[in-house]
Design an enzyme around this catalytic site. Structure first.
Site, PDB file in Angstrom:
ATOM      1  N   LYS A 194       0.846  -1.188   0.000  1.00  0.00           N
ATOM      2  CA  LYS A 194       0.000   0.000   0.000  1.00  0.00           C
ATOM      3  C   LYS A 194       0.882   1.239   0.000  1.00  0.00           C
ATOM      4  CE  LYS A 194      -3.707   2.160   2.645  1.00  0.00           C
ATOM      5  NZ  LYS A 194      -4.651   1.967   3.736  1.00  0.00           N
ATOM      6  N   LYS A 254      -1.989  -1.579  -4.005  1.00  0.00           N
ATOM      7  CA  LYS A 254      -2.900  -0.440  -3.955  1.00  0.00           C
ATOM      8  C   LYS A 254      -2.127   0.854  -3.964  1.00  0.00           C
ATOM      9  CE  LYS A 254      -5.968   1.749  -0.742  1.00  0.00           C
ATOM     10  NZ  LYS A 254      -6.284   1.936   0.622  1.00  0.00           N
TER      11      LYS A 254
HETATM   12  C1  PBG Z   1      -7.727   2.911   5.266  1.00  0.00           C
HETATM   13  C2  PBG Z   1      -7.980   2.898   3.818  1.00  0.00           C
HETATM   14  C3  PBG Z   1      -7.759   3.902   2.850  1.00  0.00           C
HETATM   15  C4  PBG Z   1      -8.260   3.388   1.653  1.00  0.00           C
HETATM   16  C5  PBG Z   1      -8.749   2.108   1.906  1.00  0.00           C
HETATM   17  N1  PBG Z   1      -8.535   1.816   3.235  1.00  0.00           N
HETATM   18  C6  PBG Z   1      -7.252   5.280   2.954  1.00  0.00           C
HETATM   19  C7  PBG Z   1      -5.938   5.642   3.418  1.00  0.00           C
HETATM   20  O1  PBG Z   1      -5.029   4.832   3.572  1.00  0.00           O
HETATM   21  O2  PBG Z   1      -5.813   6.836   3.681  1.00  0.00           O
HETATM   22  C8  PBG Z   1      -8.293   4.125   0.343  1.00  0.00           C
HETATM   23  C9  PBG Z   1      -9.289   3.634  -0.642  1.00  0.00           C
HETATM   24  C10 PBG Z   1      -9.575   4.549  -1.778  1.00  0.00           C
HETATM   25  O3  PBG Z   1      -8.940   5.609  -1.967  1.00  0.00           O
HETATM   26  O4  PBG Z   1     -10.492   4.213  -2.537  1.00  0.00           O
HETATM   27  N2  PBG Z   1      -6.439   2.880   5.715  1.00  0.00           N
END
Ligand code: PBG
Length: 331
Positions: A194, A254
Site C-alpha cells: 500500500k 494499492k
Molecule cells: C484505510 C484505507 C484507505 C483506503 C482504503 N482503506 C485510505 C488511506 O489509507 O488513507 C483508500 C481507498 C480509496 O482511496 O479508494 N487505511
C-alpha cells in the site's frame, strides 16, 4: 527464403477474430465492490467526490446487497464510518459498532462474501491508522488494537478481514488472534503493498479519515511514516513476501493503475492470489474526465480494469464494479 509480408492487422480485422485472439478478459468474477455504511443517517447519500457511490444507513443496506447479488458480483468490501471517534478508535472493535452490526446484517441477508477493512483511521480522532506515542505511530500498541478489531469483525461474520494500516507484523498478529479465538476459517486479505498515495483523496473525504496535523506527533507527515513511498519498487515485494510468511491468504497492491509494474512483478514472483485496488482517485479521474466529455466512461473503465488484469491481478476492488457488471451483461 523470403519472409512473407507480416500483416498483424489480419488478427484485428473483425470483432470475432479480436475476441478469439485476446488472452485477457474481464468477467464479473473479477470484482469486489466497496460499500460505506455510516452511523446516524436515515437515507443513503451520494458521496461528494465519488459520483454514483453512497454513504448508506444500516437499514438501507439491502438495496445494494441485492443489486450485487442480482448482478453476480462475488463480494463486498465493507467500510464503516462511526458516529464517534476517539484517540484509540474504540468504535472499531465494539461488538455494537457500525461495521459489526452491518456485518451481521450482510451475512444474514445475502450470500455475498464479506471482506471487512481492518484499520483505525476512520475511528481515531486524529485520523491515523493506529495509536500515537512519542510523536509517531506506535506500531506494537496499535497491533494489539488491530487484532481486537479483526476478531470483532470475524465475530460479526467477516469471511476475510483486510488489514490496511501498514503496521509491521499486522498479519501475524491478526492470524494468531483469529486462531486463538476459534476463527481458523476466517481469512486475511492484506493490503500488503500500500503506497502513500494522493489518489486516496476522495476516499478520505468520504470516510472522514484524513490524517490530522497534531501537536505531539511531529514525526508524522501524513501517512509517509507507515505507507510506502512511491519511489520504492523492491520494498513492496518484501512486504508481500513477509505477509505471506505471516499467513496472508490474499495480498493486495494499492493503488492499481500507477502501480501496474508492482502487480506484474508480484504476480510473477508469488503463488498467491493478488488483488488490486482501483482507488477513489482513479475512479474519480475517469468520472470527471468523462463528465466533461474528454473521454468515454465505459471504454476508459474497461480499458483500465483490463490493464490491471493484464498486469496479473486475480481480482480488482473497484467502485465501478456494478456498472461494469451491467456493461458486461449488455455485451
Ligand atoms: C484505510 C484505507 C484507505 C483506503 C482504503 N482503506 C485510505 C488511506 O489509507 O488513507 C483508500 C481507498 C480509496 O482511496 O479508494 N487505511
Amino acid at each position: 527464403m523470403r519472409f512473407p509480408k507480416t500483416r498483424l492487422r489480419r488478427l484485428r480485422k473483425g470483432e470475432n477474430v479480436r475476441r478469439l485472439t485476446r488472452n485477457v478478459s474481464l468477467s464479473k468474477d473479477d470484482f469486489l465492490y466497496p460499500i460505506f455504511v455510516k452511523e446516524g443517517i436515515e437515507e443513503k447519500r451520494e458521496i461528494e467526490g465519488l459520483p454514483g457511490q453512497f454513504h448508506r444507513p444500516l437499514d438501507g443496506l439491502e438495496e445494494v446487497l441485492s443489486e450485487c447479488e442480482e448482478l453476480g458480483i462475488p463480494g463486498v468490501l465493507l467500510f464503516g464510518i462511526p458516529g464517534e471517534k476517539d484517540e484509540k478508535g474504540s468504535e472499531a472493535f465494539d461488538s455494537e459498532g457500525i461495521v459489526q452490526r452491518a456485518g451481521r446484517k450482510i451475512k444474514k441477508s445475502s450470500e455475498l462474501t464479506l471482506f471487512t477493512d481492518t484499520c483505525l483511521c476512520q475511528y481515531t480522532s486524529h485520523g491515523h491508522c493506529g495509536v500515537l506515542s512519542e510523536g509517531g505511530l506506535d506500531n506494537d500498541k496499535s497491533l494489539k488494537i488491530l487484532k481486537k478489531v479483526a476478531i470483532s469483525q470475524a465475530e460479526a461474520g467477516a469471511d476475510y478481514v483486510s488489514p490496511s494500516a501498514m503496521l509491521d507484523g499486522q498479519v501475524k498478529s491478526i492470524r494468531e488472534g483469529l486462531d486463538e479465538e476459534g476463527y481458523g476459517s476466517v481469512g486475511v486479505m492484506s493490503y500488503s503493498a500500500k503506497f502513500n498515495s494522493s489518489f486516496y483523496g476522495p476516499f478520505r473525504a468520504a470516510a472522514e479519515s484524513a490524517p490530522k496535523k497534531i501537536e505531539g506527533a511531529s514525526k508524522l507527515d501524513g501517512r509517509k511514516t507507515y505507507q510506502m513511498s512511491y519511489g520504492a519498487s523492491d520494498q513492496p515485494l518484501r512486504e508481500i513476501s513477509l505477509d505471506m510468511r505471516e499467513g496472508a491468504d490474499i495480498v493486495m497492491v494499492k493503488p492499481a493503475l500507477p502501480y501496474l509494474d508492482i502487480i506484474r512483478r508480484a504476480s510473477e514472483s508469488f503463488d498467491i492470489p493478488i488483488s488490486a485496488y482501483q482507488v477513489s482517485g482513479e475512479y474519480a479521474m475517469i468520472k470527471e474526465a468523462s463528465r466533461s466529455g474528454v473521454i468515454d466512461e465505459k471504454d476508459a473503465f474497461l480499458e483500465s480494469l483490463m490493464s490491471i488484469k493484464r498486469a496479473g491481478a486475480n481480482f480488482i476492488i473497484t467502485y465501478a464494479a456494478l456498472d461494469v457488471a451491467r456493461w458486461l451483461d449488455e455485451s
